[in-house]
Design an enzyme around this catalytic site. Structure first.
Site, PDB file in Angstrom:
ATOM      1  N   PHE A  58       0.754  -1.084   0.051  1.00 34.63           N
ATOM      2  CA  PHE A  58      -0.106  -0.109  -0.038  1.00 34.63           C
ATOM      3  C   PHE A  58       0.910   1.305   0.031  1.00 34.63           C
ATOM      4  O   PHE A  58       1.700   1.465   0.843  1.00 34.63           O
ATOM      5  CB  PHE A  58      -0.801   0.135   1.256  1.00 34.63           C
ATOM      6  CG  PHE A  58      -1.905   1.196   1.222  1.00 34.63           C
ATOM      7  CD1 PHE A  58      -2.983   1.260   0.652  1.00 34.63           C
ATOM      8  CD2 PHE A  58      -1.538   2.256   2.022  1.00 34.63           C
ATOM      9  CE1 PHE A  58      -3.885   2.136   0.419  1.00 34.63           C
ATOM     10  CE2 PHE A  58      -2.406   3.492   1.729  1.00 34.63           C
ATOM     11  CZ  PHE A  58      -3.365   3.515   1.160  1.00 34.63           C
TER      12      PHE A  58
ATOM     13  N   LYS B  53       2.567   9.527   8.597  1.00 36.11           N
ATOM     14  CA  LYS B  53       1.894   9.292   9.854  1.00 36.11           C
ATOM     15  C   LYS B  53       2.485   9.747  11.187  1.00 36.11           C
ATOM     16  O   LYS B  53       1.912  10.792  11.609  1.00 36.11           O
ATOM     17  CB  LYS B  53       1.893   7.611   9.608  1.00 36.11           C
ATOM     18  CG  LYS B  53       0.791   7.408   8.724  1.00 36.11           C
ATOM     19  CD  LYS B  53       0.075   5.878   9.011  1.00 36.11           C
ATOM     20  CE  LYS B  53      -0.934   5.590   7.873  1.00 36.11           C
ATOM     21  NZ  LYS B  53      -0.537   5.168   6.480  1.00 36.11           N
TER      22      LYS B  53
ATOM     23  N   ASP C  92       9.204   3.021   1.278  1.00 36.85           N
ATOM     24  CA  ASP C  92       8.033   3.430   2.103  1.00 36.85           C
ATOM     25  C   ASP C  92       7.762   3.170   3.349  1.00 36.85           C
ATOM     26  O   ASP C  92       7.368   2.244   3.904  1.00 36.85           O
ATOM     27  CB  ASP C  92       6.730   3.230   1.292  1.00 36.85           C
ATOM     28  CG  ASP C  92       5.422   3.791   1.738  1.00 36.85           C
ATOM     29  OD1 ASP C  92       5.519   4.388   2.825  1.00 36.85           O
ATOM     30  OD2 ASP C  92       4.463   3.494   1.066  1.00 36.85           O
TER      31      ASP C  92
HETATM   32  C1  LIG Z   1      -0.765   5.293   5.219  1.00 40.23           C
HETATM   33  C2  LIG Z   1       0.022   4.972   4.301  1.00 40.23           C
HETATM   34  C3  LIG Z   1       0.071   5.785   2.853  1.00 40.23           C
HETATM   35  C4  LIG Z   1      -0.644   7.006   2.444  1.00 40.23           C
HETATM   36  O1  LIG Z   1      -0.537   7.826   3.480  1.00 40.23           O
HETATM   37  P1  LIG Z   1      -1.806   9.010   3.548  1.00 40.23           P
HETATM   38  O2  LIG Z   1      -1.277  10.083   4.398  1.00 40.23           O
HETATM   39  O3  LIG Z   1      -3.079   8.166   3.807  1.00 40.23           O
HETATM   40  O4  LIG Z   1      -1.841   9.646   2.075  1.00 40.23           O
HETATM   41  C5  LIG Z   1       1.182   5.309   2.139  1.00 40.23           C
HETATM   42  N1  LIG Z   1       2.102   4.408   2.238  1.00 40.23           N
HETATM   43  C6  LIG Z   1       2.135   3.458   3.505  1.00 40.23           C
HETATM   44  C7  LIG Z   1       3.223   2.414   3.831  1.00 40.23           C
HETATM   45  C8  LIG Z   1       1.143   3.873   4.418  1.00 40.23           C
HETATM   46  O5  LIG Z   1       0.836   3.209   5.473  1.00 40.23           O
END
Ligand SMILES: *Cc1c(COP(=O)(O)O)cnc(C)c1O
Length: 395
Positions: free
Chosen positions: A134, A248, A219
């Site tokens: 994701f 986050k 990521d």
């Molecule tokens: C939450 C998340 C995203 C997206 O972040 P948003 O602030 O919701 O756009 C991308 N990559 C990972 C691994 C995430 O956990």
């Protein structure tokens, strides 16, 4: 619930469904709903509220900054954004360059544009990412997102992405050649259910990228800033990425995202290649600085590791037909169930005063504030057998 949920349902697009509870306030690791019911917050707004709720360091930093200067845009420099960039580079070591955004998906958009620019300059035409990974919901980040159910309805994207099974180093090696621009990878799959890869996988990603010249983009939007007991999850394998994205937990509840690129990749963008009106916002930057300072001063990396172990031990000690095993690291855990009971267990936990997240049909995500105490962790594991019993009679 003072009608808030009904009004939400009427006023908002139906993409979320209606959340089960309206939250009104929080303090430390506790939150209260609109009816005054208290909960232990073991999800922290999806691994965001790293210092819990109402933390005095964030309150002071944000209050002072919003009263001094709330916004500059990228037309002007502000001190908090510079301090934050320097602080992050200090934590990462080496020669990096920073781009600030307002969310995770935007941080990945920046990384993707870097990868595309790098690819165009070097005859590299595709990107590799993980099945079930994701990376966000905006169109570029969505093109990299391996969950077909959320990606495919909105394609095609104009980005050539090849998906590989997560955690399989041989499959990765086979998929990446000298025409690959970048490999986007989470250190542990977050939204897929806190699924760690086999040991050595991140180091294998580093090796494959070294051998082929593809950029290694980590990521770390969910995994960094102390979540696993280290500042960054890549540090567990010392597999240094070329580009890292954060969001986050960094802002402690204020919106912020970061893309950092190292070495020559830090200067890939030329003037005009990218931008953001709100990115570098001084209020969000001040909050992030308060988060980093507090994690450091209060020993929250060690706390996340130790209380995470307490949580895991407590879960492993439970013998219940609905509970399989636990997985994860630090304060980023999943309780894996023996069947698709996660929504029922989430609801039963809420009834018992604990907020956890049914991240997958058979997995509950536990990602509390990094200030969680061992006592708070034990209060949950002590209640979990009864929660599972209650869910079992419902489902
Ligand atoms: C939450 C998340 C995203 C997206 O972040 P948003 O602030 O919701 O756009 C991308 N990559 C990972 C691994 C995430 O956990």
């Amino acid at each position: 619930m003072s009608g808030l949920r009904e009004r939400f349902e009427t006023a908002f697009m139906p993409n979320y469904g209606v959340p089960p509870v309206a939250l009104a306030r929080g303090e430390g690791c506790r939150v209260w709903d609109a009816d005054g019911r208290e909960y232990l917050d073991l999800i922290a707004g999806i691994a965001v509220s790293s210092l819990g709720h109402g933390h005095r360091a964030i309150v002071a930093a944000v209050s002072s900054q919003v009263a001094t200067l709330a916004h500059t845009s990228n037309l002007f420099v502000n001190e908090p954004e510079v301090l934050l960039a320097e602080r992050l580079l200090g934590l990462l070591g080496g020669d990096g360059r920073v781009f600030l955004t307002n969310s995770g998906t935007e941080a990945n958009e920046c990384a993707l544009k870097l990868a595309i620019k790098y690819g165009k300059a070097n005859g590299r035409s595709y990107i590799v990412a993980a099945e079930n990974g994701f990376h966000g919901r905006s169109m570029g980040a969505l093109s990299l997102t391996g969950k077909a159910a959320i990606r495919e309805p909105f394609g095609p994207f104009g980005v050539n992405v090849r998906f590989v099974p997560y955690g399989d180093a041989d499959a990765l090696k086979a998929a990446v050649d000298e025409h690959c621009a970048a490999v986007f990878m989470e250190p542990t799959l977050g939204e897929a259910g806190v699924v760690p890869p086999p040991d050595g996988y991140f180091a294998a990603v580093r090796e494959v990228c070294d051998a082929t010249g593809a950029l290694f983009v980590a990521d770390e939007i969910q995994s960094a800033i102390g979540r696993t007991g280290t500042w960054f999850a890549f540090q567990h394998e010392n597999a240094r990425p070329d580009v890292i994205t954060l969001a986050k937990g960094l802002g402690g509840g204020l919106p912020i995202g970061v893309c950092i690129a190292f070495g020559p990749h830090g200067t890939l963008f030329a003037k005009g290649d990218h931008g953001s009106t709100f990115g570098g916002n001084p209020v969000s930057a001040a909050a992030a600085l308060a988060v980093l300072t507090t994690i450091d001063q209060d020993g929250l990396l060690a706390n996340a590791a130790a209380v995470g172990d307490t949580l895991a031990e407590g879960l492993r000690a439970i013998d219940h037909p609905l509970l399989g095993r636990e997985r994860g690291r630090g304060l980023w855990r999943a309780a894996v169930l023996t069947g698709p009971h996660a929504p029922a267990v989430e609801a039963a936990a809420r009834d018992a005063g604990f907020l956890i997240n049914a991240v997958a049909p058979d997995a509950l995500r536990i990602a509390p504030p990094l200030i969680l105490t061992a006592e708070e962790a034990r209060s949950f594991t002590a209640a979990f057998t009864a929660i599972l019993d209650a869910a079992g009679t419902e489902s």
